[in-house]
Design a protein around this motif. Structure first.
Motif, PDB file in Angstrom:
ATOM      1  N   LEU A  90       0.895  -1.222   0.071  1.00  0.00           N
ATOM      2  CA  LEU A  90       0.068   0.218  -0.051  1.00  0.00           C
ATOM      3  C   LEU A  90       0.739   1.124  -0.030  1.00  0.00           C
ATOM      4  N   ALA A  91       0.242   2.386  -0.488  1.00  0.00           N
ATOM      5  CA  ALA A  91       1.183   3.627  -0.397  1.00  0.00           C
ATOM      6  C   ALA A  91      -0.009   4.598  -0.082  1.00  0.00           C
ATOM      7  N   ALA A  92       0.452   5.491   0.769  1.00  0.00           N
ATOM      8  CA  ALA A  92      -0.476   6.554   1.374  1.00  0.00           C
ATOM      9  C   ALA A  92       0.364   7.631   1.736  1.00  0.00           C
ATOM     10  N   ASP A  93      -0.509   8.912   1.749  1.00  0.00           N
ATOM     11  CA  ASP A  93      -0.207  10.155   2.292  1.00  0.00           C
ATOM     12  C   ASP A  93      -0.810  10.838   3.352  1.00  0.00           C
ATOM     13  N   ALA A  94      -0.426  11.068   4.446  1.00  0.00           N
ATOM     14  CA  ALA A  94      -1.466  11.579   5.688  1.00  0.00           C
ATOM     15  C   ALA A  94      -1.913  12.669   5.315  1.00  0.00           C
ATOM     16  N   LYS A  95      -1.285  13.594   4.632  1.00  0.00           N
ATOM     17  CA  LYS A  95      -2.198  15.086   4.547  1.00  0.00           C
ATOM     18  C   LYS A  95      -2.099  15.694   2.946  1.00  0.00           C
ATOM     19  N   THR A  96      -1.509  14.704   1.983  1.00  0.00           N
ATOM     20  CA  THR A  96      -1.649  15.397   0.639  1.00  0.00           C
ATOM     21  C   THR A  96      -2.646  14.547  -0.174  1.00  0.00           C
ATOM     22  N   LEU A  97      -3.389  15.044  -1.162  1.00  0.00           N
ATOM     23  CA  LEU A  97      -4.088  14.724  -2.235  1.00  0.00           C
ATOM     24  C   LEU A  97      -3.153  14.117  -3.266  1.00  0.00           C
TER      25      LEU A  97
END
Length: 189
Positions: A16-23
């Motif tokens: 999985l890949a994710a960013d806490a604060k960025t779209l």
């Protein structure tokens, strides 16, 4: 459109890949992580960025659930040896030993049985959709359904579950769809 990944050969290459604060668009996540194939996942926070439901990447919690929802009733868990889709009630999401965990949904199939959905526009109306499933033959299905145009009307969640069952999924869950539905394949235009 869908892609099937042989879990017996490629399970250790799933993340999985994710960013806490960025779209970010799916393609950007894919390129930053040198992915061959990628789809969009959890429902995102339009105001603050990040996801609205729990996501853990590489054993680090990226986002906590902002507000509990009936829709977020399924969990995708990934580790070096296993990929799992199950109900959120049967998975202890926050204490999962899996390396990567994403809460989303709703659950579409569990053991080839369609999960029961309440009557509402999100479930019953046709929309572009993104889903993930696991087959009886240890294949991972990444699927997107186009919609909202003259060539494609999208699918209801019942239709989506039926399609996934028809192509061999035993366990499956809906992911964020609508305008976010994206299937990325490296080098495809």
């Amino acid at each position: 459109n869908w892609v099937e990944i042989d879990l017996k050969r490629h399970n250790k290459n799933l993340f999985l890949a994710a960013d806490a604060k960025t779209l970010k668009p799916t393609s950007q996540f894919a390129e930053e992580n040198n992915a061959l194939v990628a789809i969009n996942g959890g429902f995102f926070n339009m105001k603050d960025g990040g996801a609205v439901d729990y996501i853990k990447v590489n054993r680090q919690v990226i986002n906590e659930t902002v507000k509990k929802s009936d829709r977020a009733n399924a969990v995708l868990s990934i580790d070096n040896k296993k990929v799992n889709i199950e109900t959120a009630s049967s998975a202890n999401v926050e204490e999962s030993a899996f390396r990567d965990v994403m809460l989303s949904g709703p659950l579409l199939l569990q053991g080839t049985e369609r999960s029961v959905k309440s009557k509402n526009p999100f479930n019953d109306n046709r929309h572009p959709r993104t889903a993930i499933g696991i087959t009886k033959k240890d294949k991972l299905i990444l699927l997107v359904v186009d919609g909202r145009n003259a060539q494609a009307q999208g699918m209801s969640l019942y239709e989506l579950a039926s399609l996934l069952k028809w192509i061999g999924a035993k366990d499956a869950m809906n992911l964020d769809g609508g305008g976010s539905s994206t299937l990325y394949i490296k080098g495809a235009t």
